[in-house]
Design a protein around this motif. Structure first.
Motif, mmCIF file in Angstrom:
data_model
loop_
_atom_site.group_PDB
_atom_site.id
_atom_site.type_symbol
_atom_site.label_atom_id
_atom_site.label_comp_id
_atom_site.label_asym_id
_atom_site.label_seq_id
_atom_site.Cartn_x
_atom_site.Cartn_y
_atom_site.Cartn_z
ATOM 1 N N GLU A 269 3.703 4.993 -3.849
ATOM 2 C CA GLU A 269 2.508 5.760 -4.188
ATOM 3 C C GLU A 269 2.124 5.585 -5.649
ATOM 4 O O GLU A 269 0.946 5.411 -5.968
ATOM 5 C CB GLU A 269 2.752 7.240 -3.882
ATOM 6 N N ARG A 270 3.092 5.595 -6.532
ATOM 7 C CA ARG A 270 2.785 5.488 -7.959
ATOM 8 C C ARG A 270 2.132 4.152 -8.282
ATOM 9 O O ARG A 270 1.107 4.094 -8.954
ATOM 10 C CB ARG A 270 4.072 5.659 -8.781
ATOM 11 N N ARG A 271 2.713 3.066 -7.769
ATOM 12 C CA ARG A 271 2.170 1.745 -8.068
ATOM 13 C C ARG A 271 0.806 1.554 -7.413
ATOM 14 O O ARG A 271 -0.118 0.996 -8.015
ATOM 15 C CB ARG A 271 3.135 0.666 -7.588
ATOM 16 N N ALA A 272 0.672 2.016 -6.159
ATOM 17 C CA ALA A 272 -0.605 1.849 -5.461
ATOM 18 C C ALA A 272 -1.718 2.603 -6.173
ATOM 19 O O ALA A 272 -2.833 2.085 -6.342
ATOM 20 C CB ALA A 272 -0.472 2.325 -4.018
ATOM 21 N N ASN A 273 -1.435 3.825 -6.614
ATOM 22 C CA ASN A 273 -2.456 4.605 -7.307
ATOM 23 C C ASN A 273 -2.814 3.990 -8.654
ATOM 24 O O ASN A 273 -3.944 4.128 -9.131
ATOM 25 C CB ASN A 273 -1.986 6.042 -7.500
ATOM 26 N N ALA A 274 -1.861 3.295 -9.266
ATOM 27 C CA ALA A 274 -2.145 2.646 -10.545
ATOM 28 C C ALA A 274 -3.048 1.435 -10.367
ATOM 29 O O ALA A 274 -3.753 1.043 -11.313
ATOM 30 C CB ALA A 274 -0.836 2.223 -11.214
ATOM 31 N N LEU A 275 -3.043 0.838 -9.165
ATOM 32 C CA LEU A 275 -3.814 -0.380 -8.926
ATOM 33 C C LEU A 275 -5.107 -0.125 -8.153
ATOM 34 O O LEU A 275 -5.855 -1.070 -7.896
ATOM 35 C CB LEU A 275 -2.958 -1.386 -8.147
ATOM 36 N N ALA B 275 0.828 -1.203 0.000
ATOM 37 C CA ALA B 275 0.000 0.000 0.000
ATOM 38 C C ALA B 275 0.862 1.252 0.000
ATOM 39 O O ALA B 275 2.040 1.241 0.376
ATOM 40 C CB ALA B 275 -0.918 0.004 1.218
ATOM 41 N N GLU B 276 0.254 2.345 -0.394
ATOM 42 C CA GLU B 276 0.963 3.629 -0.432
ATOM 43 C C GLU B 276 1.480 4.034 0.942
ATOM 44 O O GLU B 276 2.581 4.549 1.090
ATOM 45 C CB GLU B 276 0.010 4.704 -0.966
ATOM 46 N N ARG B 277 0.678 3.784 2.009
ATOM 47 C CA ARG B 277 1.068 4.238 3.343
ATOM 48 C C ARG B 277 1.893 3.203 4.089
ATOM 49 O O ARG B 277 2.034 3.298 5.315
ATOM 50 C CB ARG B 277 -0.172 4.589 4.166
ATOM 51 N N SER B 278 2.460 2.235 3.403
ATOM 52 C CA SER B 278 3.379 1.300 4.046
ATOM 53 C C SER B 278 4.614 2.073 4.497
ATOM 54 O O SER B 278 5.235 2.786 3.710
ATOM 55 C CB SER B 278 3.777 0.190 3.072
ATOM 56 N N LEU B 279 4.970 1.948 5.765
ATOM 57 C CA LEU B 279 6.070 2.730 6.330
ATOM 58 C C LEU B 279 7.392 2.414 5.648
ATOM 59 O O LEU B 279 8.233 3.296 5.459
ATOM 60 C CB LEU B 279 6.177 2.448 7.839
#
Length: 821
Positions: A536-542, A527-531
């Motif tokens: 962010e780019r990959r998460a938003n694409a999926l 996920a984007e918010r993984s510490l």
């Protein structure tokens, strides 16, 4: 116990509880000189004539420091089977019973009061009920067949009934009469329960029954003859004292590990919201897009409706003049209504912030409670499982501003209540409670309830297939209990649901696009918010947006879960949890599944549900949220299993694997930015001369799901004016299809296009006429333009539409539509 009493207890060389005594009768006494003699005569005479049934017997009088001749009355008797256990001072009935039962030696122990309100002959009923292997049988005045010879004063009876009801709810559910002092116990269990008791008052009866209930020892409630005897020592204040003692006792029984778990979950929630929690009125979660504005508005309008005794299901403050069906939106009345005092005192931003932070921690605590109760008693394993269930990537994604998917503390309680029904123990009671819980969850969030029902169905089908014997015995009480639940729930939610689906501004299914399912890659990505591993780019694409990252469990956790399933496959619970997780993951792929990195599309399993009522409005990628608690429980089982091993290799290897699977899921705090200040024109009431009664204030452009800052303006102005447009779900077209925002009008669409494109269309007479019609439809009193992208072009367009220049005041441009009328 005094030395004399101790000597009497062992004078015949018999140790307490050695089984040579068939029946011990324990009578607590305090200043009972007048009533005890006849009672002892009746008890001993009865036992002498029934030795063939009860065997060797004894009577133990537990004197609670009497100051009259009670003790002398007992010691004067020449029958060695009548013994005295004397207390040095008055400490309460509970202390006397604890001493008396400890000195008893019988295979069974009968407790009876000195007044024999229940005649000793009723012992036969209790003896029959307890049977050969029973744990306890208690005399009851509240079950069919009981006979009350002489009633107490009516006020005392009502007080007793009220106290009994509260006591049952707090300590011993399922037992109708907790106060009757006529009880028969298995001797060893009685001695264990009384030894563990701590209360000194007459509330010890309840404490002991609670001990039996927790231990799973069956307690039969038997109707008896009972008659009130003058001289009762249970005063009107005793019920309150006992309730206070039971509450404190229950609080003291909470394990320190449970308290630490709750504190840990709260700290985790505070850390997640740290960017906004300590200044919610001036901080904004940008990944919530416009959802924070919307939810603050829901809390504000609910508080306003309650404070002014208006309809909580409808408002025209937004989407004026058509209004908004609040029941058809996620207004979350189950929390926004209880939070009204906080909202009115400190504002909706504070209220929403507290609700989400505390609600997320409460959800984790509820999952922890369910895991400890139903999966494993290992507290450390339960903490890890509950943390995953509540703080998994999908939950963190929705934590940006979807409280209906974060505050889920009722879901574990509903699951537990459904599991209770399967036992068939208290079907009607548990069914009623389940109905009340379900009704409340409807007002917290209907979509999470639907997803929970789907997850429970997957689990029940898998567990039933793994344990058909359990399914055969469980289906009937489960079905009966569900019917009770429906009978209780429907009357409570019938009107709100009728308003939601048929009331003003109601709609059918919501349009989410042809396919809102997860990509298979989303299930194994981070996920984007993984510490540590956030992309962010990959998460938003999926994912559709940052609030809808509904999977992203990461490939390490998927591999560990697979290994746990293989290793523990023989356990039916593991099979059911694995099937639930896999089934939910597959359903979350949607009605069409595209193979990664190809153009190949296959029908997905969600196609079976996509057009069913209710399911057609679900964003199917959210079904993957069901995986979080299922995976959490699998981890808890594995960790509990690891904690029991003595082999160093498997222990450290297993812990390392679990750690590596969970580390990528540890969330970073949610993004938070400074909030744009609300113009003084709105906060200082400068708008009031421009907006008359029955009119609206029209922001330029109108608020919509893409730009809803005007809702924050409205809450900052204490909902003093009405707005056209807005961010909500409402109907569109003759089919009343659900859409986000108001039905588009020419002027609202044109102003939005100018804001985003900067292109000014030609304004002719037809467009000015259309604008006048739209202003009239909105009952517009004034147009307001705040600084924003392309505001110069928006100002030029509005000036041409209205026919005169606006006025700069209070940090905004204002066009008074009353001019020239």
């Amino acid at each position: 116990m005094s030395g004399a009493a101790a000597g009497a207890a062992t004078a015949d060389g018999t140790a307490p509880g050695d089984g040579t005594v068939g029946l011990s009768v324990v009578i607590p006494a305090y200043n009972e000189e007048d009533r005890l003699g006849p009672s002892l005569d009746a008890v001993t005479a009865y036992l002498r004539t029934h030795e063939d049934r009860f065997g060797p017997w004894e009577v133990v009088v537990a004197d609670d420091g009497s100051t009259d001749g009670t003790a002398a009355l007992v010691t004067a008797r020449r029958d060695p089977r009548v013994r005295l256990v004397a207390g040095e001072r008055n400490r309460g009935k509970g202390h006397a019973l604890r001493q008396g039962v400890a000195a008893s030696r019988g295979r069974r122990v009968l407790l009876t009061d000195a007044d024999l309100a229940a005649p000793i002959e009723e012992l036969e009923r209790l003896d029959e009920a307890i049977g050969g292997r029973g744990a306890a049988a208690i005399g009851s005045r509240s079950v069919p067949g009981a006979a009350i010879g002489h009633h107490q004063h009516r006020a005392r009876e009502l007080l007793g009934q009220a106290g009994n009801l509260l006591i049952r709810r707090i300590a011993v559910p399922g037992i109708r009469d907790t106060q009757c002092g006529f009880k028969l116990f298995d001797g060893e269990r009685a001695r264990a329960a009384f030894a563990a008791a701590r209360l000194n008052g007459w509330g010890i009866d309840v404490e002991v029954l609670r001990h039996f209930h927790r231990a799973g020892w069956p307690v039969a409630e038997v109707p008896v003859r009972w008659s009130h005897q003058p001289g009762s020592k249970v005063g009107p204040l005793a019920y309150g004292r006992v309730l206070a003692e039971l509450v404190l006792l229950r609080a003291r029984s909470v394990r320190g590990a449970d308290v630490l778990a709750a504190i840990l979950f709260l700290l985790m929630s505070v850390a997640l919201y740290s960017g906004r929690l300590f200044d919610p009125a001036h901080r904004y979660l940008p990944d919530s897009m416009q959802d924070q504005n919307q939810w603050e508005w829901f809390f504000a309008v609910t508080a306003d409706n309650v404070a002014h005794l208006r309809d909580p299901f409808f408002t025209d403050l937004q989407n004026f003049p058509d209004g908004v069906n609040l029941m058809a939106n996620t207004a979350m009345l189950g929390l926004s209504v209880p939070f009204v005092p906080l909202t009115l005192a400190f504002g909706p931003a504070v209220s929403l912030s507290v609700c989400m932070a505390v609600g997320l921690a409460a959800t984790a605590a509820a999952w922890y409670w369910l895991i400890v109760r139903r999966v494993t008693a290992h507290r450390g394993a339960a903490v890890v499982g509950a943390a995953l269930a509540a703080f998994a990537p999908p939950m963190v994604s929705h934590a940006n501003a979807h409280p209906n998917f974060v505050v889920l503390f009722m879901i574990p309680l509903i699951i537990d209540r459904a599991l209770r029904l399967c036992t068939g123990a208290r079907v009607r009671r548990d069914g009623i409670v389940l109905g009340l819980m379900t009704a409340y969850q409807v007002f917290l969030g209907e979509e999470p309830l639907l997803l929970a029902a789907l997850g429970m169905t997957l689990f029940a089908a898998a567990y039933g297939a793994a344990r058909p014997d359990v399914a055969r015995t469980a289906w009937r009480p489960l079905l009966t209990g569900l019917l009770y639940a429906v009978a209780v729930c429907l009357p409570l939610v019938a009107y709100p649901l009728a308003w939601q689906f048929t009331g003003p501004q109601s709609y059918g299914s919501v349009l989410h696009g042809d396919d809102s399912g997860n990509s298979p890659l989303a299930l194994v990505s981070f996920a984007e918010r993984s510490l540590m591993w956030g992309d962010e780019r990959r998460a938003n694409a999926l994912a559709a947006n940052p609030t809808e990252q509904n999977a992203f469990y990461g490939w390490p956790l998927v591999l560990v879960a697979f290994a746990i399933t293989v290793r523990l496959w023989r356990r039916p619970l593991v099979k059911a949890l694995a099937v639930t997780a896999v089934g939910a993951a597959l359903l979350s792929l949607g009605p069409k599944v595209r193979l990664p990195m190809t153009d190949t599309v296959y029908p997905g399993p969600w196609a079976l549900f996509a057009h069913l009522p209710l399911f057609e409005s679900v964003i199917e990628s959210r079904v993957a949220m069901i995986c979080a608690p299922a995976l959490g429980m699998l981890l808890a089982l594995a960790l509990a299993r690891l904690s029991a091993t003595t082999r160093i290799g498997p222990l450290y290897g297993g812990l390392l694997a679990v750690s590596l699977a969970l580390l990528p899921l540890v969330p970073a705090p949610l993004k938070a930015v400074d909030r744009a200040p609300v113009p003084a024109f709105l906060t200082e009431g400068m708008w009031k001369p421009y907006v008359h009664d029955g009119e609206s204030l029209v922001p330029v452009p109108l608020p919509d799901p893409g730009a809803a800052e005007a809702l924050h303006w409205q809450t900052a102005a204490r909902l003093g004016f009405k707005l056209p447009g807005g961010y909500f779900n409402g109907p569109y077209g003759p089919d009343r299809v659900g859409i986000y925002g108001a039905v588009p009008r020419w002027t609202s669409t044109m102003l939005r296009d100018v804001r985003y494109s900067g292109v000014v269309p030609p304004i002719d007479a037809d467009r000015r006429r259309q604008a006048r019609e739209d202003f009239a439809y909105w009952h517009a009193g004034a147009l307001v333009l705040a600084p924003q992208p392309h505001d110069d072009r928006l100002r030029r367009v509005v000036t041409q539409l209205v026919g005169h220049e606006g006025k700069w005041t209070g940090g905004v441009w204002v066009w008074d539509l009353h001019e020239g009328r």
